[in-house]
Design a protein around this motif. Structure first.
Motif, PDB file in Angstrom:
ATOM      1  N   LEU A   1       0.878  -0.996   0.363  1.00 42.83           N
ATOM      2  CA  LEU A   1      -0.437  -0.279   0.231  1.00 42.83           C
ATOM      3  C   LEU A   1       0.701   1.031  -0.239  1.00 42.83           C
ATOM      4  O   LEU A   1       0.694   2.076  -0.906  1.00 42.83           O
ATOM      5  N   GLY A   2       1.679   1.266   0.511  1.00 39.97           N
ATOM      6  CA  GLY A   2       3.013   2.437   1.069  1.00 39.97           C
ATOM      7  C   GLY A   2       3.489   2.454  -0.186  1.00 39.97           C
ATOM      8  O   GLY A   2       3.512   3.468  -0.980  1.00 39.97           O
ATOM      9  N   CYS A   3       4.241   1.841  -1.049  1.00 36.10           N
ATOM     10  CA  CYS A   3       4.681   1.797  -1.811  1.00 36.10           C
ATOM     11  C   CYS A   3       4.103   2.432  -3.074  1.00 36.10           C
ATOM     12  O   CYS A   3       4.614   2.676  -4.312  1.00 36.10           O
ATOM     13  N   ARG A   4       2.631   2.138  -3.601  1.00 31.22           N
ATOM     14  CA  ARG A   4       2.290   2.580  -4.426  1.00 31.22           C
ATOM     15  C   ARG A   4       0.846   4.166  -4.296  1.00 31.22           C
ATOM     16  O   ARG A   4       0.346   3.943  -5.296  1.00 31.22           O
ATOM     17  N   SER A   5       1.860   4.236  -2.846  1.00 27.80           N
ATOM     18  CA  SER A   5       1.007   5.739  -2.602  1.00 27.80           C
ATOM     19  C   SER A   5       1.041   6.829  -3.443  1.00 27.80           C
ATOM     20  O   SER A   5       2.481   6.427  -3.996  1.00 27.80           O
ATOM     21  N   THR A   6      -0.034   7.291  -3.180  1.00 28.80           N
ATOM     22  CA  THR A   6       0.497   9.074  -3.825  1.00 28.80           C
ATOM     23  C   THR A   6       1.837   9.503  -3.237  1.00 28.80           C
ATOM     24  O   THR A   6       2.704  10.490  -3.665  1.00 28.80           O
ATOM     25  N   LEU A   7       1.553   9.202  -2.078  1.00 30.41           N
ATOM     26  CA  LEU A   7       2.275  10.179  -0.806  1.00 30.41           C
ATOM     27  C   LEU A   7       3.864   9.185  -1.573  1.00 30.41           C
ATOM     28  O   LEU A   7       4.572  10.319  -1.064  1.00 30.41           O
ATOM     29  N   TRP A   8       3.982   8.149  -1.230  1.00 25.99           N
ATOM     30  CA  TRP A   8       5.409   7.656  -1.736  1.00 25.99           C
ATOM     31  C   TRP A   8       5.774   8.360  -3.223  1.00 25.99           C
ATOM     32  O   TRP A   8       7.060   8.724  -3.516  1.00 25.99           O
ATOM     33  N   GLU A   9       5.195   8.278  -3.731  1.00 27.54           N
ATOM     34  CA  GLU A   9       5.172   9.156  -5.295  1.00 27.54           C
ATOM     35  C   GLU A   9       5.977  10.704  -5.140  1.00 27.54           C
ATOM     36  O   GLU A   9       7.173  11.049  -5.176  1.00 27.54           O
ATOM     37  N   ARG A  10       5.401  11.842  -4.714  1.00 29.54           N
ATOM     38  CA  ARG A  10       5.286  12.856  -3.948  1.00 29.54           C
ATOM     39  C   ARG A  10       6.845  12.436  -3.455  1.00 29.54           C
ATOM     40  O   ARG A  10       7.869  13.220  -4.274  1.00 29.54           O
ATOM     41  N   ALA A  11       6.844  11.524  -2.470  1.00 20.78           N
ATOM     42  CA  ALA A  11       7.906  11.667  -1.854  1.00 20.78           C
ATOM     43  C   ALA A  11       8.915  11.776  -2.447  1.00 20.78           C
ATOM     44  O   ALA A  11      10.844  12.140  -2.534  1.00 20.78           O
ATOM     45  N   SER A  12       8.932  10.241  -3.589  1.00 21.34           N
ATOM     46  CA  SER A  12      10.359  10.136  -4.327  1.00 21.34           C
ATOM     47  C   SER A  12      10.465  11.127  -5.375  1.00 21.34           C
ATOM     48  O   SER A  12      11.788  10.839  -5.582  1.00 21.34           O
ATOM     49  N   THR A  13      10.056  11.333  -6.226  1.00 19.25           N
ATOM     50  CA  THR A  13       9.706  13.342  -7.159  1.00 19.25           C
ATOM     51  C   THR A  13      10.846  14.201  -6.401  1.00 19.25           C
ATOM     52  O   THR A  13      11.460  14.283  -7.158  1.00 19.25           O
ATOM     53  N   THR A  14      10.063  14.460  -5.542  1.00 20.01           N
ATOM     54  CA  THR A  14      10.126  15.579  -4.978  1.00 20.01           C
ATOM     55  C   THR A  14      11.847  15.312  -3.614  1.00 20.01           C
ATOM     56  O   THR A  14      12.172  16.984  -4.059  1.00 20.01           O
ATOM     57  N   LYS A  15      12.131  14.394  -3.346  1.00 24.07           N
ATOM     58  CA  LYS A  15      13.407  14.093  -2.280  1.00 24.07           C
ATOM     59  C   LYS A  15      14.327  12.631  -2.524  1.00 24.07           C
ATOM     60  O   LYS A  15      15.073  13.599  -2.507  1.00 24.07           O
ATOM     61  N   LEU A  16      13.590  11.829  -2.271  1.00 26.47           N
ATOM     62  CA  LEU A  16      14.401  11.248  -2.698  1.00 26.47           C
ATOM     63  C   LEU A  16      15.309  10.940  -3.860  1.00 26.47           C
ATOM     64  O   LEU A  16      16.489  11.065  -3.975  1.00 26.47           O
ATOM     65  N   VAL A  17      14.131  11.170  -5.020  1.00 25.89           N
ATOM     66  CA  VAL A  17      15.646  10.752  -6.281  1.00 25.89           C
ATOM     67  C   VAL A  17      16.038  12.143  -6.396  1.00 25.89           C
ATOM     68  O   VAL A  17      17.514  11.933  -7.367  1.00 25.89           O
ATOM     69  N   PRO A  18      15.863  13.529  -6.587  1.00 27.97           N
ATOM     70  CA  PRO A  18      16.820  14.301  -5.775  1.00 27.97           C
ATOM     71  C   PRO A  18      17.848  14.031  -5.465  1.00 27.97           C
ATOM     72  O   PRO A  18      19.120  14.410  -6.055  1.00 27.97           O
ATOM     73  N   TRP A  19      17.665  13.846  -4.542  1.00 29.00           N
ATOM     74  CA  TRP A  19      19.277  13.562  -2.918  1.00 29.00           C
ATOM     75  C   TRP A  19      19.739  12.629  -3.534  1.00 29.00           C
ATOM     76  O   TRP A  19      21.203  12.530  -3.974  1.00 29.00           O
ATOM     77  N   ALA A  20      19.211  11.454  -4.295  1.00 28.94           N
ATOM     78  CA  ALA A  20      20.549  10.651  -4.716  1.00 28.94           C
ATOM     79  C   ALA A  20      21.066  10.875  -6.080  1.00 28.94           C
ATOM     80  O   ALA A  20      22.095  10.731  -6.365  1.00 28.94           O
ATOM     81  N   LEU A  21      20.092  11.608  -7.014  1.00 26.75           N
ATOM     82  CA  LEU A  21      20.458  11.194  -8.044  1.00 26.75           C
ATOM     83  C   LEU A  21      21.681  13.366  -8.691  1.00 26.75           C
ATOM     84  O   LEU A  21      21.868  13.806  -9.749  1.00 26.75           O
ATOM     85  N   SER A  22      21.663  13.773  -6.878  1.00 23.71           N
ATOM     86  CA  SER A  22      21.506  15.205  -7.715  1.00 23.71           C
ATOM     87  C   SER A  22      23.328  14.937  -7.512  1.00 23.71           C
ATOM     88  O   SER A  22      23.782  14.187  -7.542  1.00 23.71           O
ATOM     89  N   GLY A  23      23.439  16.211  -9.086  1.00 22.83           N
ATOM     90  CA  GLY A  23      24.911  16.340 -10.392  1.00 22.83           C
ATOM     91  C   GLY A  23      24.947  15.578 -10.478  1.00 22.83           C
ATOM     92  O   GLY A  23      26.475  15.202 -11.539  1.00 22.83           O
ATOM     93  N   LEU A  24      24.825  14.852 -10.928  1.00 19.03           N
ATOM     94  CA  LEU A  24      24.947  13.768 -11.945  1.00 19.03           C
ATOM     95  C   LEU A  24      23.679  13.757 -13.245  1.00 19.03           C
ATOM     96  O   LEU A  24      22.803  14.046 -12.888  1.00 19.03           O
ATOM     97  N   ASP A  25      25.089  12.996 -14.319  1.00 12.94           N
ATOM     98  CA  ASP A  25      24.150  13.299 -15.326  1.00 12.94           C
ATOM     99  C   ASP A  25      24.152  12.038 -15.490  1.00 12.94           C
ATOM    100  O   ASP A  25      24.743  10.761 -16.024  1.00 12.94           O
TER     101      ASP A  25
END
Length: 188
Positions: free
Chosen positions: A9-33
Motif C-alpha cells: 500500500l505504501g509503495c503504490r501510494s501517491t504520498l510515496w510517489e510525491r516523496a520519491s519525485t520531490t526528495k528521494l530521487v533528487p537527493w540520490a541523483l544530485s549533480g549526476l548526469d
C-alpha cells in the motif's frame, strides 16, 4: 520479491510517489548526469518514473514481479520500456546503458551473494563511463517493522563501497542520513 500488504500500500501510494519525485530521487541523483539511456532495476509500482523521465531520453525498467511489470506497462505506455527479468541475471546486452539506478530495492534481494550478483550485472550492462546510483534504507527498527513478513536483507552502507569496487566500479561514494543512504559509482 515478497512485500507485506501494508508495504505494498505504501509503495503504490501517491504520498510515496510525491516523496520519491520531490526528495528521494533528487537527493540520490544530485549533480549526476544520467545520459541518454537509463535502466531502473526494480521499478515496482513506478514511483520514480516521473522524476527519472526528466533526467534521461530513454528509460527502461527491469522488473522481476510479472504482475508489477504488467501494471507498469498498462499505466506508463511510452514512458517506460518494461523488461521482465531478475536484476541478478539481467536478460540484457553488455554495455547498453549510460546509467543504471536502483531505489529502495537492494534489501528485497534475498542474500548478500545475490546482491553482489546484482552489482556485477549493473556493471556489466553499463557503458564505459556510465553511472550506477540510487538509494536504500538503513537497518533501523522502523525499517524492520515496515518489512515484517517481507524479504528484507539490508545492505550495510559501510560495506557497500568495497562490494561495489569488487564488482568493478570506481569513484564509489556512499552518503548516509539517519534513515537512508545514497550511493553512486562509475564504470571506468
Amino acid at each position: 520479491m515478497g512485500m507485506n500488504y501494508f508495504h505494498q500500500l505504501g509503495c503504490r501510494s501517491t504520498l510515496w510517489e510525491r516523496a520519491s519525485t520531490t526528495k528521494l530521487v533528487p537527493w540520490a541523483l544530485s549533480g549526476l548526469d544520467l545520459g541518454d539511456r537509463t535502466l531502473e532495476i526494480g521499478p515496482g509500482y513506478g514511483a520514480n518514473i516521473a522524476a527519472l523521465r526528466t533526467r534521461t531520453a530513454a528509460l527502461s525498467g527491469l522488473e522481476i514481479d510479472a504482475a508489477l511489470a504488467a501494471r507498469l506497462r498498462a499505466r506508463h505506455p511510452g514512458r517506460l520500456a518494461v523488461i521482465d527479468g531478475d536484476g541478478t541475471a539481467m536478460p540484457l546486452p553488455d554495455n547498453d546503458f549510460s546509467a543504471v539506478v536502483a531505489f529502495t530495492m537492494f534489501h528485497h534481494v534475498p542474500t548478500p551473494a545475490r546482491q553482489d550478483d546484482l552489482f556485477a550485472e549493473a556493471f556489466r550492462v553499463l557503458r564505459p563511463g556510465g553511472v550506477f546510483a540510487g538509494i536504500d534504507g538503513r537497518d533501523t527498527l522502523p525499517f524492520r517493522l515496515m518489512h515484517v513478513g517481507d524479504v528484507c536483507v539490508p545492505v550495510p552502507p559501510t560495506t557497500l563501497p568495497a562490494r561495489l569496487k569488487s564488482a568493478g566500479f570506481t569513484d564509489v561514494e556512499v552518503r548516509s542520513n539517519p534513515t537512508m543512504f545514497r550511493f553512486r559509482a562509475r564504470r571506468a
